[in-house]
Design an enzyme around this catalytic site. Structure first.
Site, short mmCIF file in Angstrom:
data_model
loop_
_atom_site.label_atom_id
_atom_site.label_comp_id
_atom_site.label_asym_id
_atom_site.label_seq_id
_atom_site.Cartn_x
_atom_site.Cartn_y
_atom_site.Cartn_z
CG MET A 167 10.01 24.02 -0.10
SD MET A 167 9.11 25.18 -1.11
CE MET A 167 8.04 25.96 0.10
CE1 TYR B 278 13.39 31.60 5.29
CE2 TYR B 278 13.67 29.27 4.84
CZ TYR B 278 13.38 30.55 4.41
OH TYR B 278 13.06 30.75 3.09
CE LYS C 134 -0.34 -0.47 5.04
NZ LYS C 134 -1.13 -1.09 6.11
C1 LIG Z 1 -0.36 -2.04 6.80
C2 LIG Z 1 -0.92 -3.36 7.13
C3 LIG Z 1 -0.08 -4.48 7.24
C4 LIG Z 1 1.42 -4.39 7.17
O1 LIG Z 1 1.89 -3.88 8.40
P1 LIG Z 1 3.45 -3.70 8.69
O2 LIG Z 1 3.49 -3.30 10.11
O3 LIG Z 1 3.92 -2.63 7.77
O4 LIG Z 1 4.09 -5.00 8.42
C5 LIG Z 1 -0.68 -5.72 7.43
N1 LIG Z 1 -2.02 -5.83 7.56
C6 LIG Z 1 -2.85 -4.77 7.49
C7 LIG Z 1 -4.31 -4.97 7.67
C8 LIG Z 1 -2.33 -3.49 7.30
O5 LIG Z 1 -3.14 -2.44 7.27
#
Ligand SMILES: *Cc1c(COP(=O)(O)O)cnc(C)c1O
Length: 373
Positions: free
Chosen positions: A312, A264, A43
């Site tokens: 930035m 800054y 993801k």
């Molecule tokens: C993001 C996620 C994972 C992976 O988690 P990690 O801690 O990055 O290994 C697994 N299962 C679900 C449902 C998630 O949302």
């Protein structure tokens, strides 16, 4: 463009992603979880590192289960994966989206009874049985069927009309804290729910969950962060390989006298006559602003502090103790990598490796090391 030319142009930072290291981490995690199978969570564009490249490589390694958060991410992934790979969309089935899932052969995680009903309707409309991944909430209180809903589902076989459960999943709340009592509580709740529901493979462990031992592995583990080299056991040495090397270039050098300030807000004042190098990376690149006066970079493996605020597009580092020959304009500076690990930089920024990686913006020149597939 030839690599040499590409390296020579421009001042922007380079993000190197080592696909061989990602693959080695996946094989390592799979071996730890065996005989369970090992999925890949890709993801958020593969935690910022490129979901397409990573998924193609892990597919070549033998990975067949892939998890994303959004339908759009699933659609993009489908274009690069073979049909036999399963792509699960964790955020679930919203009304009106079933056709898109079916057209692209994506599996929504079904997160409540309503979603199971929608999928059952989609099966009826399609005139065939549909596989399903069903998410049971065992303590996160975020997504998935709660205990009452799961119990009602267990009493109602008709709810599965047209549905073939392929995988039951749940998600751990505190897996990175192995002694936290919630781990065992979630394990018990998951087992109790599975015992009452139609039999199908099950999956509980994220990256850290793999390190809680064989009870947590079930049939499939779902690592994300550990694939990318984030330490799944914060209290112990990281057993995984770093996968990312972020480097910027020195643009300019200057001397500042004692008491002069840099950047800054005049937030850093030289305690001695100092040599300051300006590097072409900033918060617009995802290099977190909270690293001002706290972060550290490395030149030839030697650590150098960030002084003053992160701007930035720029940071300033104190190279007074680095030989002049190693900090000329054009010199490469490691911002994340073996000498400045992602977990350490994240901790200095007040966050976790997950956020640091997913913040790495599209501005970098990206370079993949190792074969894609
Ligand atoms: C993001 C996620 C994972 C992976 O988690 P990690 O801690 O990055 O290994 C697994 N299962 C679900 C449902 C998630 O949302």
């Amino acid at each position: 463009m030839p690599d040499r030319l590409e390296a020579a142009i421009g001042t922007s930072a380079t993000l190197e992603i080592d696909l061989d290291a990602v693959a080695a981490n996946w094989r390592d995690l799979r071996a730890r979880a065996a005989p369970a199978d090992c999925a890949a969570v890709v993801k958020a564009d593969g935690y910022g590192l490129g979901a397409a490249e990573i998924a193609r490589r892990l597919q070549a390694e033998g990975c067949t289960w892939f998890f994303v958060a959004h339908l759009e991410e699933g659609l993009a992934l489908r274009r690069v994966l073979a049909p036999q790979c399963r792509v699960v969309v964790l955020n679930g089935l919203l009304p009106g989206t079933a056709d898109a899932y079916l057209a692209a052969d994506l599996l929504p995680a079904l997160n409540d009874r309503g979603q199971i009903g929608l999928w059952s309707e989609a099966a009826r409309a399609a005139g065939r049985r549909l596989g399903a991944v069903i998410h049971l909430d065992t303590g996160m209180n975020r997504l998935g069927l709660d205990a009452a809903e799961a119990a009602a589902l267990a009493e109602d076989p008709a709810a599965f009309e047209g549905i073939v459960p392929l995988l039951w999943i749940s998600h751990l709340v505190t897996a990175e804290a192995p002694t936290h009592p919630l781990n065992a509580i979630q394990l018990d709740r998951f087992r109790a729910a599975l015992a009452r529901l139609p039999r199908a493979p099950a999956s509980l462990a994220n990256s850290s969950g793999i390190f809680l031992g064989p009870d947590y592995a079930f049939d499939l583990v779902r690592p994300g962060a550990a694939l990318y080299g984030v330490n799944p056991q914060p209290e112990r040495a990281n057993p995984l390989r770093p996968t990312v090397r972020l480097t910027g270039k020195i643009l300019q050098l200057r001397h500042v006298d004692t008491h002069w300030t840099v950047g800054y807000g005049a937030q850093w004042q030289a305690p001695r006559p100092s040599r300051i190098a300006t590097v072409g990376v900033g918060y617009a690149d995802g290099y977190l602003r909270s690293l001002g006066n706290r972060g550290v970079v490395a030149i030839d493996g030697r650590r150098v502090p960030i002084v003053g605020r992160v701007s930035m597009d720029l940071i300033t580092i104190d190279v007074t103790d680095i030989p002049e020959s190693r900090c000329a304009p054009g010199q490469s500076v490691e911002l994340i990598g073996p000498a400045v690990p992602v977990d350490e930089i994240a901790a200095l920024a007040g966050t976790i490796g997950y956020e640091l990686l997913t913040d790495l913006g599209p501005r970098y020149r990206r370079r993949y090391i190792g074969s894609v597939a």
